[in-house]
Design a protein around this motif. Sequence first.
Motif, PDB file in Angstrom:
ATOM      1  N   GLN A 192       1.648   7.066  -4.571  1.00  0.00           N
ATOM      2  CA  GLN A 192       3.059   7.565  -4.619  1.00  0.00           C
ATOM      3  C   GLN A 192       4.155   6.824  -5.154  1.00  0.00           C
ATOM      4  N   THR A 193       3.986   5.414  -5.318  1.00  0.00           N
ATOM      5  CA  THR A 193       5.160   4.560  -5.888  1.00  0.00           C
ATOM      6  C   THR A 193       4.685   4.499  -7.334  1.00  0.00           C
ATOM      7  N   SER A 194       3.801   5.046  -8.027  1.00  0.00           N
ATOM      8  CA  SER A 194       3.509   4.992  -9.328  1.00  0.00           C
ATOM      9  C   SER A 194       4.562   5.508 -10.070  1.00  0.00           C
ATOM     10  N   GLN A 195       4.712   5.220 -11.520  1.00  0.00           N
ATOM     11  CA  GLN A 195       5.931   5.590 -12.290  1.00  0.00           C
ATOM     12  C   GLN A 195       5.292   6.732 -13.423  1.00  0.00           C
ATOM     13  N   ALA A 196       6.172   7.473 -13.962  1.00  0.00           N
ATOM     14  CA  ALA A 196       5.485   8.302 -14.915  1.00  0.00           C
ATOM     15  C   ALA A 196       6.766   8.673 -15.891  1.00  0.00           C
ATOM     16  N   VAL A 197       6.331   9.179 -17.042  1.00  0.00           N
ATOM     17  CA  VAL A 197       7.199   9.550 -18.095  1.00  0.00           C
ATOM     18  C   VAL A 197       7.104  10.791 -18.439  1.00  0.00           C
ATOM     19  N   CYS A 198       8.134  11.964 -18.504  1.00  0.00           N
ATOM     20  CA  CYS A 198       7.992  13.010 -18.865  1.00  0.00           C
ATOM     21  C   CYS A 198       8.247  13.362 -20.254  1.00  0.00           C
ATOM     22  N   THR A 199       7.632  14.066 -21.055  1.00  0.00           N
ATOM     23  CA  THR A 199       7.966  14.215 -22.533  1.00  0.00           C
ATOM     24  C   THR A 199       8.697  15.759 -22.434  1.00  0.00           C
ATOM     25  N   PRO A 200       9.659  16.037 -23.120  1.00  0.00           N
ATOM     26  CA  PRO A 200      10.403  15.345 -24.026  1.00  0.00           C
ATOM     27  C   PRO A 200      11.585  14.339 -23.750  1.00  0.00           C
ATOM     28  N   THR A 201      11.902  14.609 -22.330  1.00  0.00           N
ATOM     29  CA  THR A 201      13.149  14.011 -21.595  1.00  0.00           C
ATOM     30  C   THR A 201      12.999  12.293 -21.525  1.00  0.00           C
ATOM     31  N   ALA A 252       2.510  13.632  -0.117  1.00  0.00           N
ATOM     32  CA  ALA A 252       1.054  13.323  -0.249  1.00  0.00           C
ATOM     33  C   ALA A 252       0.278  13.261   0.802  1.00  0.00           C
ATOM     34  N   GLN A 253      -0.860  13.103   0.759  1.00  0.00           N
ATOM     35  CA  GLN A 253      -1.693  12.775   1.831  1.00  0.00           C
ATOM     36  C   GLN A 253      -1.435  11.547   2.695  1.00  0.00           C
ATOM     37  N   THR A 254      -1.496  11.251   4.013  1.00  0.00           N
ATOM     38  CA  THR A 254      -1.117   9.739   4.391  1.00  0.00           C
ATOM     39  C   THR A 254      -2.476   9.209   4.936  1.00  0.00           C
ATOM     40  N   ARG A 255      -3.703   9.650   4.967  1.00  0.00           N
ATOM     41  CA  ARG A 255      -4.821   9.017   5.478  1.00  0.00           C
ATOM     42  C   ARG A 255      -5.306   7.929   4.709  1.00  0.00           C
ATOM     43  N   VAL A 256      -5.234   7.811   3.115  1.00  0.00           N
ATOM     44  CA  VAL A 256      -5.925   6.932   2.369  1.00  0.00           C
ATOM     45  C   VAL A 256      -4.844   6.177   1.755  1.00  0.00           C
ATOM     46  N   LEU A 257      -4.692   4.818   1.671  1.00  0.00           N
ATOM     47  CA  LEU A 257      -3.758   4.148   1.010  1.00  0.00           C
ATOM     48  C   LEU A 257      -4.362   3.379  -0.014  1.00  0.00           C
ATOM     49  N   ALA A 258      -3.710   2.983  -1.036  1.00  0.00           N
ATOM     50  CA  ALA A 258      -4.219   1.838  -2.150  1.00  0.00           C
ATOM     51  C   ALA A 258      -2.979   1.174  -2.625  1.00  0.00           C
ATOM     52  N   THR A 259      -3.490  -0.289  -3.223  1.00  0.00           N
ATOM     53  CA  THR A 259      -2.610  -0.941  -3.710  1.00  0.00           C
ATOM     54  C   THR A 259      -2.754  -1.264  -4.992  1.00  0.00           C
ATOM     55  N   PRO A 314       0.975  -1.218  -0.064  1.00  0.00           N
ATOM     56  CA  PRO A 314       0.216   0.176  -0.008  1.00  0.00           C
ATOM     57  C   PRO A 314       0.746   1.335   0.005  1.00  0.00           C
ATOM     58  N   ALA A 315       0.453   2.194  -0.817  1.00  0.00           N
ATOM     59  CA  ALA A 315       0.853   3.643  -0.625  1.00  0.00           C
ATOM     60  C   ALA A 315      -0.034   4.598  -0.781  1.00  0.00           C
ATOM     61  N   PRO A 316       0.441   5.803  -0.381  1.00  0.00           N
ATOM     62  CA  PRO A 316      -0.888   6.908  -0.305  1.00  0.00           C
ATOM     63  C   PRO A 316      -1.315   7.251  -1.638  1.00  0.00           C
ATOM     64  N   TRP A 324       1.490   9.454 -16.155  1.00  0.00           N
ATOM     65  CA  TRP A 324       1.623   8.119 -15.538  1.00  0.00           C
ATOM     66  C   TRP A 324       1.111   7.087 -16.464  1.00  0.00           C
ATOM     67  N   VAL A 325       2.301   6.052 -16.171  1.00  0.00           N
ATOM     68  CA  VAL A 325       2.150   4.937 -16.799  1.00  0.00           C
ATOM     69  C   VAL A 325       1.920   3.531 -15.955  1.00  0.00           C
ATOM     70  N   THR A 326       1.935   3.784 -14.581  1.00  0.00           N
ATOM     71  CA  THR A 326       1.707   2.657 -13.524  1.00  0.00           C
ATOM     72  C   THR A 326       0.592   3.424 -12.448  1.00  0.00           C
ATOM     73  N   GLY A 327      -0.243   2.575 -11.905  1.00  0.00           N
ATOM     74  CA  GLY A 327      -1.087   3.085 -10.909  1.00  0.00           C
ATOM     75  C   GLY A 327      -1.386   2.029 -10.013  1.00  0.00           C
ATOM     76  N   ALA A 328      -2.641   2.196  -9.257  1.00  0.00           N
ATOM     77  CA  ALA A 328      -2.762   1.314  -8.348  1.00  0.00           C
ATOM     78  C   ALA A 328      -3.595  -0.052  -9.075  1.00  0.00           C
ATOM     79  N   VAL A 329      -3.444  -1.011  -8.494  1.00  0.00           N
ATOM     80  CA  VAL A 329      -4.063  -2.311  -9.105  1.00  0.00           C
ATOM     81  C   VAL A 329      -5.563  -2.519  -8.854  1.00  0.00           C
ATOM     82  N   ARG A 330      -5.898  -2.280  -7.327  1.00  0.00           N
ATOM     83  CA  ARG A 330      -7.021  -2.703  -6.836  1.00  0.00           C
ATOM     84  C   ARG A 330      -7.970  -1.505  -6.539  1.00  0.00           C
TER      85      ARG A 330
END
Length: 105
Positions: free
Chosen positions: A80-89, A98-105, A2-4, A63-69
């Motif tokens: 917070q552990t998701s991955q993203a890609v910037c353009t053009p670099t 990030a807020q810390t009260r709500v977590l997701a997986t 889990p991550a925020p 963003w290229v990855t997000g929560a699964v559930r």
Amino acid sequence: MPAPILHLGAVITCMHAGPAQPLTPFPRVMVSGQPVVTLSTPYAVTGCALTGTGAPPCATAQWVTGAVRVMAGGAPVIIQTSQAVCTPTGTGLLPLVAQTRVLAT
């Protein structure tokens, strides 16, 4: 693990310390009183410090990855552990605060 969940008020930068802001957060789901960010949300990067190298600075990110559930409007929420890609670099984004009260997986 889990991550925020990231929301409109989360502090996110590109790898070169340029602030990144979501362009269209999902307004129907809120955490800490602010809309969440989903996998389909593009980001605008301003003030990227990648200058003087001949390469263009970061301008947008996706963003290229997000929560699964956990979904919002049929799209995975960004954590917070998701991955993203910037353009053009091609570098990523760094979720710093990030807020810390709500977590997701």
